[in-house]
Design an enzyme around this catalytic site. Structure first.
Site, PDB file in Angstrom:
ATOM      1  N   SER A 443       0.845  -1.195   0.000  1.00 41.63           N
ATOM      2  CA  SER A 443       0.000   0.000   0.000  1.00 41.63           C
ATOM      3  C   SER A 443       0.877   1.240   0.000  1.00 41.63           C
ATOM      4  O   SER A 443       2.043   1.197   0.408  1.00 41.63           O
ATOM      5  CB  SER A 443      -0.898   0.012   1.236  1.00 41.63           C
ATOM      6  OG  SER A 443      -0.128   0.272   2.396  1.00 41.63           O
ATOM      7  N   ASP A 444       0.331   2.338  -0.451  1.00 37.25           N
ATOM      8  CA  ASP A 444       0.997   3.615  -0.232  1.00 37.25           C
ATOM      9  C   ASP A 444       0.973   3.887   1.266  1.00 37.25           C
ATOM     10  O   ASP A 444       0.190   3.286   2.022  1.00 37.25           O
ATOM     11  CB  ASP A 444       0.291   4.728  -1.003  1.00 37.25           C
ATOM     12  CG  ASP A 444       1.230   5.885  -1.338  1.00 37.25           C
ATOM     13  OD1 ASP A 444       2.241   6.052  -0.630  1.00 37.25           O
ATOM     14  OD2 ASP A 444       0.944   6.621  -2.295  1.00 37.25           O
TER      15      ASP A 444
END
Length: 905
Positions: A443-444
């Protein structure tokens, strides 16, 4: 295992003891209640504690290896030797030493040795008339076992009191045999050694074993909480197995570190080189420095510097469909084909070419349809199926299928209402199933938190968000994974099998990076720290900056300047003596500004007249600092005009900074910010021989400057050697050959709204409405090139066939130069709206005056395809296609036609 722990509570250790110790002694140790009441372990502990402080209580006991390390260090062994004996790196031992529990253990052992060192006589005791055995004739089985086990011998040597010490008590075995009571210190060391003997070479630590088997073996040993911890990319270490936290890093155009590394031009500048070989060389240099840093702190664990890992979040391959996007500096332009070729070059340069080991693990950012900063954590991009596959995804596919990138970052935004972090279509169906991606999705930063607070606005629990992310295909994330995975599993939201699959994807790459193998097995462990900021890398940074510079206009061939005829040069502008690093790179060593570069390259007697002249934006004041005095625009403008009037030529440096365009900050205008255009107009009025140098990332709409300046040069943010590179181009030491990797629009009115994701509505060179200010692929030279003899290998082709296209390029000018030859295609008649041109090949080539070279391009028929929403796949329609070759998308020099025959789809 803590020394006071009961081995019975640790099944693995209990099994090891069972296999190693004599049965009677094992029974005695596991059932201390059978021992003579006056000789129990608690009595021994109480006696020892009279002169030894207790260890601080902890819910995280020391690992047996840590206990062994403490004893070896106490015995005077060096950190390096301790690490070698325990099969860990010196950094791990040094990290242990900083642990307060470890320090307490050292103090405890010191006091304990002092206590045991005091001469004592065994107290004679009798049990049914049996004499007490003393130390000299007790426990031969343990001693004999120690002789046969190096691990036990090491532990015994490290734990045994100094010479002259004696055991304090004895115990009575159930069969009335009396043995001395073993100090718990020694017992724990033996338990650790016996446990190690039972698994001296665990499969996961055996480099000779198959990779998959090693990864699965490690996973089988982990608890649920340890698995969750390893899926937090910045979590704590898993001490039981000495697995360091991932500690990812960045290297977009140089390694991020707390001391200088080589800084190359920003990514959009590298895209302007249209040189895949050069970008690959840059990535190799960057990965060399990244590995050298990793090797350095492993060789010197006490080094006071950042200790980063080997997973690097680069490159950024999002497309600059939106010219206002604040992160254009990080990407490779507006075209999927160009971005794909550059991305593959960069990824393969980072990850290396060893068949077994990765040099670094490259993370592609940000997947997908991500190029708006405003509300990026909650916005949803509306994209139809055709546009998604035809424009937004091809470059990702190239970098994964061809480049074998090992990591992909899910972007903050949603697509058609589904956040990318939990989008099964994007993360599993397309990425993992269609493309065969075998790395991990991350994920970011704050991706789970973004879903809960942004997209779902608190309507989803963290356990649900974590489970939905992992089930959709996200494998790696932040603290939310570590915190909520156990609860998600226990609540039935997430299966153990999918959790193990996610962990496998992450740990497989960490094994391939060599983290679990001896350094001598990993070829990249030999890269020396000498490569960091080496002269060779600085020279490569200079070459990259030189190749990136684009000559946009050159009236009356004012460039190159003949420095032998210049007595004075006015160097003007807010960018003239400013260095801009760009995002996600480290610190530059001795960066060269344009002013410094011109002084370096100008003739010694040339007078340099400097004036700042204008302002890009009011400076941001750091917290706790006094703001600078207000910028006097009128006064500074007059200084610039005076300098221009008194100089043979004026060179004015204008553009943008990261205060204008950066992550989290989209531009609000395509024009020059501040009073810079007024500055340019005033200087041109004062001296018609004015050259404008643009230093920016995103496109600048500057029609007045294009029409009135003597020359316009795009120089970007050029890295540590940018100033020297600009001077080299202006003085003719280098013939410019950069090409624009995006369209520069004639006005803001030409650009569709930012929330329009269908590029057929007027975005990019493929669908732009009207004539742009500067077209995609544009760039001039100090020489001239002639195109001739366009040849096709065939005039008809099957939908699954292949075609080759060749062209002769001749340098007809007076100087050596590079030409960037570009191949475009266009379907004359189509059932759907198709681009006016699509880039399908390019080559940068160097030619001497009068030299001719034949360039050949491979053109598979599949590159003529479009995405068909009816069949949900790419098809090639039969019919006529134009094959065009030129120096830009608007400067086509040769054209031919082919016919695609009807075939099965």
């Amino acid at each position: 295992m803590h020394p006071n722990s009961n081995p019975k509570g640790h099944p693995a250790l209990a099994r090891a003891i069972s296999a190693a110790l004599p049965h009677d002694l094992l029974t005695h140790l596991q059932a201390p209640e059978r021992a003579t009441k006056t000789h129990t372990a608690p009595q021994l502990q109480r006696q020892l504690r009279k002169s030894n402080p207790p260890r601080p209580p902890s819910n995280k006991p020391l690992h047996p290896n840590q206990l062994s390390a403490a004893r070896l260090l106490l015995a005077g062994h060096r950190v390096k030797d301790v690490a070698s004996v325990l099969h860990v790196d010196p950094y791990t031992v040094t990290r242990w030493k900083k642990d307060p529990r470890f320090q307490s253990e050292l103090r405890y052992q010191t006091d304990l040795h002092s206590t045991l060192d005091a001469p004592q006589k065994p107290t004679p005791r009798h049990n049914h008339g049996a004499p007490v055995q003393n130390e000299a004739n007790s426990m031969p089985s343990i001693a004999e076992f120690a002789k046969t086990s190096p691990g036990a011998r090491m532990a015994l040597d490290a734990a045994t009191p100094p010479a002259g010490a004696t055991f304090l008590k004895t115990r009575t075995m159930p069969n009335h045999t009396k043995i001395p009571c073993v100090p718990l210190l020694l017992l724990c060391a033996l338990v650790a050694a016996f446990s190690a003997r039972a698994d001296d070479n665990p499969l996961y630590l055996n480099p000779a074993q198959p990779l998959d088997a090693r990864v699965h073996d490690l996973i089988s040993r982990l608890t649920l909480e340890e698995k969750a911890t390893l899926l937090n990319h910045n979590g704590p270490d898993v001490e039981r197995f000495h697995i360091r936290s991932d500690k990812w890093n960045q290297c977009l155009h140089g390694v991020v570190w707390d001391r200088p590394t080589t800084m190359f031009p920003v990514s959009i500048a590298m895209a302007a080189t249209w040189d895949t070989d050069l970008l690959h060389q840059e990535a190799v240099a960057i990965s060399d420095e990244a590995r050298a840093i990793y090797n350095l702190w492993h060789q010197q664990p006490d080094l006071k510097a950042q200790h980063k890992g080997l997973i690097y979040r680069a490159p950024v391959i999002n497309i600059s469909r939106n010219p206002y996007w604040g992160r254009i500096e990080e990407c490779y332009g507006e075209d999927p084909f160009l971005t794909g070729r550059l991305g593959v070059a960069y990824v393969t340069g980072l990850q290396g070419d060893d068949p077994k080991y990765l040099k670094l693990a490259s993370t592609l950012k940000h997947y997908a349809v991500n190029n708006v900063e405003k509300n990026r954590q909650s916005l949803s991009a509306t994209v139809d199926e055709r546009m998604l596959h035809e424009y937004w995804l091809p470059h990702f596919r190239d970098c994964i299928v061809e480049g074998h990138a090992q990591s992909v970052m899910a972007s903050y935004n949603a697509i058609n209402g589904v956040p990318n972090n939990m989008n099964p279509l994007m993360l599993t169906d397309i990425l993992k199933k269609q493309w065969g991606f075998d790395g991990f999705v991350v994920s970011d930063l704050g991706g789970v938190d973004t879903m809960v607070k942004g997209h779902e606005k608190g309507k989803m629990t963290y356990e649900e968000a974590v489970a939905r992310s992992i089930n959709a295909g996200c494998d790696f994330s932040d603290k939310e994974f570590m915190t909520y995975i156990p609860a998600a599993v226990k609540q039935g939201l997430l299966t153990q099998s999918r959790l193990d699959d996610a962990l496998y994807s992450v740990m497989r790459d960490r094994f391939r990076l060599g983290e679990f193998d001896p350094p001598e097995n990993v070829p990249y462990s030999k890269i020396s720290p000498d490569v960091i900021c080496s002269p060779a890398h600085r020279q490569l940074a200079l070459k990259a900056a030189q190749e990136s510079i684009v000559l946009l206009t050159n009236k009356d061939h004012i460039l190159p300047l003949d420095k032998s005829k210049l007595k004075s040069i006015a160097v003007i502008g807010p960018q003239a003596d400013q260095f801009i690093t760009g995002g996600y790179s480290g610190r530059a060593k001795d960066p060269v500004t344009p002013l410094k570069g011109l002084k370096n390259r100008a003739a010694p007697e040339t007078q340099i007249l400097y004036a700042i002249g204008g302002e890009i934006a009011p400076p941001r004041t750091a917290r706790g600092q006094q703001p600078p005095p207000p910028f006097n625009k009128e006064e500074e403008l007059q200084k610039a005009v005076d300098a221009a009037k008194n100089a043979d030529v004026a060179i004015i440096f204008v553009g943008t900074t990261r205060d204008i365009e950066a992550e989290g900050r989209d531009r609000t205008s395509l024009a020059l910010p501040g009073n810079q255009e007024d500055l340019v107009k005033a200087v041109v009025a004062a001296n018609p021989r004015t050259i404008v140098v643009l230093m920016n990332a995103g496109p600048l709409t500057i029609p007045w400057i294009k029409e009135n300046a003597a020359a316009v040069v795009e120089a970007w943010w050029g890295g540590e050697e940018g100033g020297n590179a600009i001077a080299d181009v202006l003085f003719g030491n280098v013939n410019p050959a950069g090409r624009l990797p995006y369209t520069v629009y004639a006005s803001a009115d030409q650009v569709p709204p930012q929330d329009e994701y269908d590029i057929t509505k007027g975005f990019t060179y493929m669908y732009v409405n009207g004539q742009p200010l500067f077209p995609f692929g544009h760039g001039l030279s100090y020489t001239a090139f002639e195109y001739a003899n366009l040849k096709l290998s065939a005039t008809t082709v099957d939908p699954t066939g292949n075609l080759s296209v060749s062209i002769d390029i001749k340098n007809t000018g007076p100087t050596t130069g590079d030409e960037v030859v570009q191949l475009y295609v266009h379907q004359q008649t189509s059932s759907v709206k198709r681009p006016t041109k699509e880039l399908r090949g390019f080559r940068r080539t160097t030619l001497k005056p009068g030299e001719t070279r034949t360039l050949t391009f491979a053109l598979p028929a599949e590159k003529l395809a479009f995405y068909d929403v009816k069949t949900h796949g790419f098809i090639v329609n039969p019919g006529a296609f134009d094959i065009m070759i030129g120096s830009s998308s608007a400067d086509i020099r040769a054209k031919a036609q082919i016919e695609v025959k009807a075939g099965d789809h």
